[in-house]
Design a protein around this motif. Structure first.
Motif, PDB file in Angstrom:
ATOM      1  N   THR A  28       0.952  -1.139  -0.168  1.00 32.79           N
ATOM      2  CA  THR A  28      -0.137  -0.064   0.138  1.00 32.79           C
ATOM      3  C   THR A  28       0.847   1.335   0.035  1.00 32.79           C
ATOM      4  O   THR A  28       0.304   2.561  -0.318  1.00 32.79           O
ATOM      5  CB  THR A  28      -0.889  -0.034   0.993  1.00 32.79           C
ATOM      6  OG1 THR A  28      -0.052   0.012   2.364  1.00 32.79           O
ATOM      7  CG2 THR A  28      -1.759  -1.081   1.202  1.00 32.79           C
ATOM      8  N   LEU A  29       2.142   1.082   0.500  1.00 31.25           N
ATOM      9  CA  LEU A  29       2.916   2.373   0.265  1.00 31.25           C
ATOM     10  C   LEU A  29       3.213   2.647  -1.019  1.00 31.25           C
ATOM     11  O   LEU A  29       2.919   3.876  -1.601  1.00 31.25           O
ATOM     12  CB  LEU A  29       4.450   1.669   0.975  1.00 31.25           C
ATOM     13  CG  LEU A  29       4.507   1.771   2.540  1.00 31.25           C
ATOM     14  CD1 LEU A  29       5.817   1.128   2.968  1.00 31.25           C
ATOM     15  CD2 LEU A  29       4.145   3.115   3.298  1.00 31.25           C
TER      16      LEU A  29
ATOM     17  N   PHE B 236       2.330   5.395   7.881  1.00 31.34           N
ATOM     18  CA  PHE B 236       3.193   4.527   7.752  1.00 31.34           C
ATOM     19  C   PHE B 236       4.110   4.421   9.139  1.00 31.34           C
ATOM     20  O   PHE B 236       4.154   5.701   9.723  1.00 31.34           O
ATOM     21  CB  PHE B 236       4.203   4.645   6.423  1.00 31.34           C
ATOM     22  CG  PHE B 236       4.774   5.933   6.362  1.00 31.34           C
ATOM     23  CD1 PHE B 236       6.308   5.668   6.538  1.00 31.34           C
ATOM     24  CD2 PHE B 236       4.456   7.317   5.926  1.00 31.34           C
ATOM     25  CE1 PHE B 236       6.961   7.150   6.433  1.00 31.34           C
ATOM     26  CE2 PHE B 236       5.038   8.210   5.508  1.00 31.34           C
ATOM     27  CZ  PHE B 236       6.500   8.197   5.960  1.00 31.34           C
ATOM     28  N   MET B 237       5.091   3.298   9.148  1.00 32.64           N
ATOM     29  CA  MET B 237       5.902   3.449  10.321  1.00 32.64           C
ATOM     30  C   MET B 237       7.199   3.261   9.965  1.00 32.64           C
ATOM     31  O   MET B 237       7.790   2.685   8.911  1.00 32.64           O
ATOM     32  CB  MET B 237       5.607   2.038  11.031  1.00 32.64           C
ATOM     33  CG  MET B 237       6.045   1.784  12.227  1.00 32.64           C
ATOM     34  SD  MET B 237       5.271   0.281  13.294  1.00 32.64           S
ATOM     35  CE  MET B 237       6.417  -0.920  12.733  1.00 32.64           C
TER      36      MET B 237
ATOM     37  N   LEU C  46       5.139  -0.768   7.406  1.00 39.11           N
ATOM     38  CA  LEU C  46       6.469  -0.559   7.888  1.00 39.11           C
ATOM     39  C   LEU C  46       7.302  -0.036   6.578  1.00 39.11           C
ATOM     40  O   LEU C  46       7.331  -0.772   5.603  1.00 39.11           O
ATOM     41  CB  LEU C  46       6.912  -1.602   8.553  1.00 39.11           C
ATOM     42  CG  LEU C  46       8.470  -1.615   8.887  1.00 39.11           C
ATOM     43  CD1 LEU C  46       8.473  -0.373   9.826  1.00 39.11           C
ATOM     44  CD2 LEU C  46       8.977  -2.896   9.399  1.00 39.11           C
ATOM     45  N   TYR C  47       7.761   1.107   6.469  1.00 42.33           N
ATOM     46  CA  TYR C  47       8.588   1.539   5.408  1.00 42.33           C
ATOM     47  C   TYR C  47      10.035   1.101   6.049  1.00 42.33           C
ATOM     48  O   TYR C  47      10.823   1.927   6.450  1.00 42.33           O
ATOM     49  CB  TYR C  47       8.616   3.125   5.367  1.00 42.33           C
ATOM     50  CG  TYR C  47       9.476   3.627   4.296  1.00 42.33           C
ATOM     51  CD1 TYR C  47       9.670   2.889   3.157  1.00 42.33           C
ATOM     52  CD2 TYR C  47       9.989   4.791   4.340  1.00 42.33           C
ATOM     53  CE1 TYR C  47      10.193   3.465   2.097  1.00 42.33           C
ATOM     54  CE2 TYR C  47      10.579   5.418   3.246  1.00 42.33           C
ATOM     55  CZ  TYR C  47      11.028   4.723   2.040  1.00 42.33           C
ATOM     56  OH  TYR C  47      11.663   5.272   1.259  1.00 42.33           O
TER      57      TYR C  47
ATOM     58  N   GLU D  97      13.652   1.312   1.670  1.00 44.00           N
ATOM     59  CA  GLU D  97      14.160   2.398   2.840  1.00 44.00           C
ATOM     60  C   GLU D  97      15.665   2.606   2.587  1.00 44.00           C
ATOM     61  O   GLU D  97      16.146   1.955   1.413  1.00 44.00           O
ATOM     62  CB  GLU D  97      13.701   2.140   4.292  1.00 44.00           C
ATOM     63  CG  GLU D  97      12.880   3.638   4.743  1.00 44.00           C
ATOM     64  CD  GLU D  97      13.650   4.675   5.037  1.00 44.00           C
ATOM     65  OE1 GLU D  97      14.616   5.157   4.437  1.00 44.00           O
ATOM     66  OE2 GLU D  97      13.683   4.589   6.282  1.00 44.00           O
ATOM     67  N   ARG D  98      16.227   2.757   3.978  1.00 40.65           N
ATOM     68  CA  ARG D  98      17.748   3.078   3.817  1.00 40.65           C
ATOM     69  C   ARG D  98      18.564   1.927   3.645  1.00 40.65           C
ATOM     70  O   ARG D  98      18.234   0.784   4.353  1.00 40.65           O
ATOM     71  CB  ARG D  98      17.844   3.774   5.117  1.00 40.65           C
ATOM     72  CG  ARG D  98      17.145   5.119   5.499  1.00 40.65           C
ATOM     73  CD  ARG D  98      17.881   6.388   4.809  1.00 40.65           C
ATOM     74  NE  ARG D  98      16.932   7.449   4.883  1.00 40.65           N
ATOM     75  CZ  ARG D  98      17.274   8.823   4.751  1.00 40.65           C
ATOM     76  NH1 ARG D  98      18.479   8.838   4.354  1.00 40.65           N
ATOM     77  NH2 ARG D  98      16.192   9.701   4.857  1.00 40.65           N
TER      78      ARG D  98
END
Length: 534
Positions: free
Chosen positions: A21-22, A148-149, A169-170, A369-370
């Protein structure tokens, strides 16, 4: 992992569907960075707690994600920040007052601070999961269709919390975290053709480790030293250095393999361990729990430890965020202390290219993410450097918050063609950052005392010149005499001058005791050995 009383595979599917969903909500980088969102920050260090305890003041490392308050620059964003223990009010005020162009009260009204009031030796995420009422309060405070988390690192605990809150969760999913371990990193380097030292796969006991070391020595008879690394060690604390030179007579080049294996086992107990008060008995026990690798030590008269950082967006795009030269210390220069931005121009563009290759491989595997990649750079002369990849970090690292601090204070941009960061006025910016300015004489200083010193000596960041120092890890100061800071200048020299001024002022303002660390000049490049960002 047992979540929602369904099978592990079903849980993973639900977690991944929630993560999808992100990308559906934010299809581009611009949409994601400028969105109207509720952001849940869970700064839990969900890693092996015994390894974490090797870092002094680790209880306060939940403060390192306070740079996330940068997202309150967007007047439509709201942010929830959860910690084990309440944060000192002056620390929060300090960060919010740094936000350019946003009234303090407006930002504060969009920030919800929550705490578990639990100082036990458990990951923060586990503490939250043990408090259903706290979870319900978090859930009620969020607009679930816009939430988002964000976390320090993603484990099954964070996945469980994500599912129970119904907040994506990102971060890289827990089943992908293997690619951020020592052994997983080596596999990625091999898949992408990125140069890396010769070494072994993961092993689980002393005998297999001795055999892997013996095999490495057989492949490279001229090898002088090896590094033994716990598979999930952090900040170089899980490393040990094995010197082969004293045992060459015990296992001559024409000797048998069994002689080499026996020689290795005999010398393990004499290895130089990077963590304080570490010994072979404890270290070998950790091997059976975490696994370990053995790797060739990269020799060279002039060496540095650069790194490259990137981000994988919800849409699957990979972007390079920064390069750094890491500042290392400890018995053999393996412990991460801080960093300089940017990395040396002699190799920073090459770092970017290698970082992109690795990032694209991670993106294909589904990571988000990172991510960061640590290297060893050895001077070959005539301006040429040999780069060897050491480790991938699939989490926030020691270089994450300094870069975000720079972005926060200047609202500038990273230039991929030069590897420099430019302010809105087009000026290149440089910084020196550390989590480890630590002296016994600083013990007893409260956050309010630090604020008084900053104000009296004008150590704060000057928004007019866009130079100065931003402080973090202020919660570590009173008990451990430990502080983090990022000193920003218009040149590398100015950044170091600003840093050293801070150290001098703090020294002058505190009673004289035995110092643990002095000015950053003690850690001047060239930096030796390798380390990993925490």
């Amino acid at each position: 992992m047992q979540m929602l009383n369904v099978s592990y595979l079903e849980q993973i599917d639900k977690f991944r569907n929630l993560q999808l969903t992100l990308g559906e909500r934010w299809k581009t980088v611009e949409m994601f960075d400028n969105s109207d969102a509720d952001i849940l920050i869970i700064p839990s260090l969900s890693i092996d707690q015994r390894e974490l305890r090797k870092i002094e003041g680790c209880d306060h490392y939940e403060e390192r994600l306070l740079f996330s308050l940068i997202r309150l620059q967007n007047p439509r964003n709201r942010l929830i920040y959860v910690t084990s223990l309440p944060l000192h009010p002056s620390v929060i005020d300090y960060y919010l007052q740094l936000l350019p162009g946003i009234p303090f009260s407006h930002a504060r009204n969009r920030l919800l601070l929550l705490s578990t009031y639990d100082a036990s030796l458990k990951p923060l995420t586990q503490k939250i999961l043990e408090r259903p009422r706290l979870m319900e309060r978090i859930r009620q405070a969020l607009r679930l269709d816009k939430s988002f988390m964000v976390c320090y690192n993603a484990t099954e605990l964070e996945a469980e919390l994500s599912l129970k809150l119904e907040v994506p969760l990102y971060a890289a999913a827990p089943d992908l975290q293997i690619w951020g371990t020592k052994s997983g990193s080596r596999q990625i380097f091999a898949q992408t053709g990125v140069p890396h030292p010769d070494g072994s796969e993961r092993v689980w006991n002393e005998l297999d480790l001795a055999e892997a070391a013996a095999d490495l020595w057989e492949r490279q008879p001229s090898l002088k030293r090896m590094v033994v690394k716990l598979n999930e060690g952090i900040s170089g604390e899980g490393n040990a250095l094995l010197d082969l030179r004293p045992i060459s007579s015990l296992a001559p080049p024409d000797g048998s393999r069994s002689e080499r294996v026996a020689a290795m086992k005999e010398r393990f107990v004499t290895m130089r361990f990077q963590a304080k008060e570490e010994n072979w008995e404890n270290f070998s026990g950790r091997i059976t729990e975490l696994g370990a690798i053995v790797e060739a030590f990269v020799e060279g008269e002039i060496k540095r430890s650069p790194s490259v950082q990137g981000r994988i967006t919800p849409s699957g795009d990979v972007e390079i965020l920064s390069t750094h030269d890491q500042i290392l210390g400890g018995p053999d220069g393996q412990i991460y202390l801080g960093c300089r931005f940017p990395a040396d121009e002699a190799y920073r563009l090459q770092l970017q290219q290698l970082g992109l290759k690795i990032g694209r491989n991670l993106a294909q595997k589904g990571a988000l993410e990172r991510y960061g990649v640590d290297f060893i750079a050895v001077d070959q002369g005539d301006g040429q450097w040999d780069l060897q990849a050491i480790e991938i970090n699939l989490r926030k690292g020691g270089t994450t918050h300094p870069l975000m601090t720079l972005k926060l204070m200047t609202n500038g941009r990273y230039g991929l063609s030069t590897g420099l960061f430019y302010s809105q006025q087009g000026r290149p910016k440089y910084y020196i950052a550390t989590d480890n300015l630590q002296k016994e004489r600083y013990q007893g200083l409260l956050p309010n005392d630090l604020m008084d010193i900053i104000a009296h000596h004008r150590l704060h960041f000057d928004t007019g010149t866009e130079t100065g120092t931003v402080f973090h890890l202020m919660g570590c100061l009173s008990q451990f005499g430990k502080l983090g800071l990022t000193s920003i200048g218009d040149s590398p020299q100015q950044a170091e001058e600003i840093y050293n001024k801070v150290v001098k002022v703090l020294d002058d303002e505190t009673p004289t005791k035995n110092n643990n660390f002095a000015s950053l000049s003690e850690y001047a490049l060239p930096i030796t050995w390798d380390g990993c960002s925490c």
